[in-house]
Design a protein around this motif. Structure first.
Motif, short mmCIF file in Angstrom:
data_model
loop_
_atom_site.label_atom_id
_atom_site.label_comp_id
_atom_site.label_asym_id
_atom_site.label_seq_id
_atom_site.Cartn_x
_atom_site.Cartn_y
_atom_site.Cartn_z
N ASN A 173 0.81 -1.23 0.00
CA ASN A 173 0.00 0.00 0.00
C ASN A 173 0.83 1.27 0.00
OD1 ASN A 173 -2.52 -1.17 -0.04
ND2 ASN A 173 -2.67 -1.31 2.20
N ASN A 174 2.16 1.14 0.04
CA ASN A 174 3.01 2.34 0.20
C ASN A 174 2.75 3.43 -0.84
OD1 ASN A 174 4.78 1.94 2.58
ND2 ASN A 174 5.27 0.06 1.50
N PRO A 175 2.65 3.11 -2.15
CA PRO A 175 2.39 4.18 -3.12
C PRO A 175 1.08 4.91 -2.85
CG PRO A 175 3.19 2.23 -4.25
CD PRO A 175 2.92 1.82 -2.83
N LYS A 176 0.05 4.18 -2.48
CA LYS A 176 -1.25 4.79 -2.18
C LYS A 176 -1.15 5.70 -0.95
CE LYS A 176 -4.65 2.52 -0.16
NZ LYS A 176 -5.75 1.57 0.13
N ILE A 177 -0.41 5.26 0.05
CA ILE A 177 -0.25 6.05 1.27
C ILE A 177 0.49 7.35 0.97
CG2 ILE A 177 0.93 6.08 3.52
CD1 ILE A 177 0.31 3.03 3.66
N GLU A 178 1.53 7.28 0.14
CA GLU A 178 2.29 8.49 -0.22
C GLU A 178 1.41 9.47 -1.00
OE1 GLU A 178 5.83 7.14 -2.20
OE2 GLU A 178 6.47 6.00 -0.43
N ILE A 179 0.62 8.96 -1.94
CA ILE A 179 -0.29 9.83 -2.71
C ILE A 179 -1.27 10.53 -1.77
CG2 ILE A 179 -2.22 9.82 -4.37
CD1 ILE A 179 -0.62 7.55 -5.84
N ARG A 180 -1.83 9.77 -0.84
CA ARG A 180 -2.79 10.35 0.12
C ARG A 180 -2.11 11.41 0.99
NH1 ARG A 180 -7.41 12.43 0.99
NH2 ARG A 180 -8.31 12.07 3.06
N PHE A 181 -0.89 11.15 1.42
CA PHE A 181 -0.16 12.11 2.24
C PHE A 181 -0.04 13.45 1.51
CE2 PHE A 181 3.97 14.07 3.38
CZ PHE A 181 3.75 14.29 4.73
N PHE A 182 0.33 13.40 0.24
CA PHE A 182 0.50 14.66 -0.51
C PHE A 182 -0.83 15.34 -0.78
CE2 PHE A 182 4.66 12.73 -1.39
CZ PHE A 182 5.45 13.80 -1.03
N GLU A 183 -1.88 14.57 -0.99
CA GLU A 183 -3.21 15.18 -1.15
C GLU A 183 -3.58 15.97 0.10
OE1 GLU A 183 -5.30 11.80 -4.06
OE2 GLU A 183 -5.76 11.85 -1.92
N LEU A 184 -3.36 15.37 1.25
CA LEU A 184 -3.69 16.04 2.52
C LEU A 184 -2.76 17.22 2.78
CD1 LEU A 184 -4.24 12.84 4.69
CD2 LEU A 184 -6.02 14.45 4.01
N LEU A 185 -1.49 17.03 2.50
CA LEU A 185 -0.47 18.05 2.77
C LEU A 185 -0.72 19.33 1.98
CD1 LEU A 185 2.31 18.44 4.29
CD2 LEU A 185 3.40 17.66 2.19
N GLN A 186 -1.12 19.18 0.72
CA GLN A 186 -1.22 20.34 -0.16
C GLN A 186 -2.34 21.31 0.20
OE1 GLN A 186 -1.39 18.33 -3.94
NE2 GLN A 186 0.82 18.26 -4.15
N SER A 187 -3.29 20.87 1.03
CA SER A 187 -4.37 21.78 1.38
C SER A 187 -3.90 22.89 2.32
CB SER A 187 -5.54 21.01 2.01
OG SER A 187 -5.13 20.38 3.20
N ASP A 188 -2.87 22.62 3.11
CA ASP A 188 -2.41 23.61 4.09
C ASP A 188 -0.95 24.03 3.94
OD1 ASP A 188 -4.75 23.96 5.96
OD2 ASP A 188 -4.53 21.79 6.06
N PHE A 189 -0.20 23.35 3.08
CA PHE A 189 1.23 23.60 3.01
C PHE A 189 1.69 23.75 1.56
CE2 PHE A 189 0.60 21.21 6.95
CZ PHE A 189 1.34 21.94 7.86
N ASP A 190 2.74 24.56 1.39
CA ASP A 190 3.46 24.63 0.13
C ASP A 190 4.67 23.70 0.23
OD1 ASP A 190 1.87 26.60 -1.20
OD2 ASP A 190 2.80 28.13 0.08
N ILE A 191 4.96 22.99 -0.86
CA ILE A 191 5.98 21.95 -0.84
C ILE A 191 7.01 22.22 -1.93
CG2 ILE A 191 6.38 19.45 -0.92
CD1 ILE A 191 3.20 19.27 -0.70
N GLU A 192 8.27 22.11 -1.55
CA GLU A 192 9.37 22.23 -2.53
C GLU A 192 10.33 21.07 -2.27
OE1 GLU A 192 13.29 25.04 -3.38
OE2 GLU A 192 11.78 25.67 -1.92
N GLU A 193 10.65 20.31 -3.30
CA GLU A 193 11.59 19.21 -3.12
C GLU A 193 13.02 19.72 -3.26
OE1 GLU A 193 12.58 14.62 -4.39
OE2 GLU A 193 10.73 15.55 -5.08
N ILE A 194 13.88 19.30 -2.33
CA ILE A 194 15.30 19.66 -2.39
C ILE A 194 15.97 18.71 -3.38
CG2 ILE A 194 17.43 19.92 -1.07
CD1 ILE A 194 15.19 21.76 -0.08
N PRO A 195 16.60 19.22 -4.44
CA PRO A 195 17.23 18.32 -5.43
C PRO A 195 18.26 17.41 -4.78
CG PRO A 195 17.20 20.59 -6.21
CD PRO A 195 16.78 20.64 -4.77
#
Length: 219
Positions: A173-195
């Protein structure tokens, strides 16, 4: 790795400058008992950022809260770099956290303490709006995502920098859990990945991601 006794073994973590950190791990136990790769990558990234002043600022005098600290490696690295750190995890991991704090306290140039925190419960006993919130390898249980994000939201001020490091996993289930995490995260937070090329030269992997997260300012 070196044996300590039947219950513990030590992970030695070298530093760019100064003596190594020695982190005790339990030979038996659940997720919080060993140093995971994402914790190593984030700890070494903190050191790289502070040492070279890349992107972020010095940790000296900054307030830091680590969520899901486990063995305490990431928070310890921040305290060695001069931050005032509160490492947090469940009651059953406080003994291991305090053992590692005591074993490495001679290296600490800021301060460090361990406190009990269950995600989704009150954060009033923690420093409010810390400069940095550190989260390493905490995205693995679907039922813990909403409590974790609630805790991040309760702790973070508009100027808090959240550094979240996780290992991308393709099993079950790991890919599904990661997708859900980002869905929830984006409602309140801005995200930038460090290269990846800004991670530590040795402690890096294409499967391990470091995110720089800030609270959205809602008008």
């Amino acid at each position: 790795m070196e044996g300590v006794n039947a219950d513990y073994f030590v992970r030695v973590v070298e530093r760019r400058a100064g003596a190594e950190l020695r982190i005790k791990q339990r030979s038996a136990g659940d997720v919080g008992c060993v140093v995971w790769d994402a914790a190593l990558v984030l700890a070494k990234y903190l050191e790289t950022s502070a040492f070279y002043r890349v992107g972020l600022h010095s940790f000296t005098g900054k307030s830091v809260v680590e969520l899901g600290s486990g063995t305490g490696l990431v928070g310890l690295m921040a305290s060695v770099l001069g931050a005032h750190v509160t490492v947090t995890d469940l009651e059953e991991l406080q003994g291991l956290l305090n053992t590692n704090i005591n074993d490495n306290k001679h290296l600490v140039t800021g301060s460090i303490q361990a406190k009990v925190l269950k995600w989704g419960e009150s954060v009033k006993h923690l420093p409010p709006e810390p400069d940095y919130i550190l989260v390493a390898d905490c995205i693995y249980y679907e039922q813990s995502l909403e409590p974790l994000l609630w805790t991040m939201k309760e702790l973070a001020g508009t100027n808090s920098c959240i550094l979240c490091c996780y290992e991308e996993r393709t099993m079950g289930n790991n890919p599904k859990i990661e997708i859900r995490f980002f869905e929830l995260l984006q409602s309140d937070f801005d995200i930038e990945e460090i290269p990846v090329d800004r991670h530590d030269e040795e402690y890096r992997s294409e499967d391990i991601h470091i995110l720089h997260i800030k609270r959205k300012i809602h008008h």
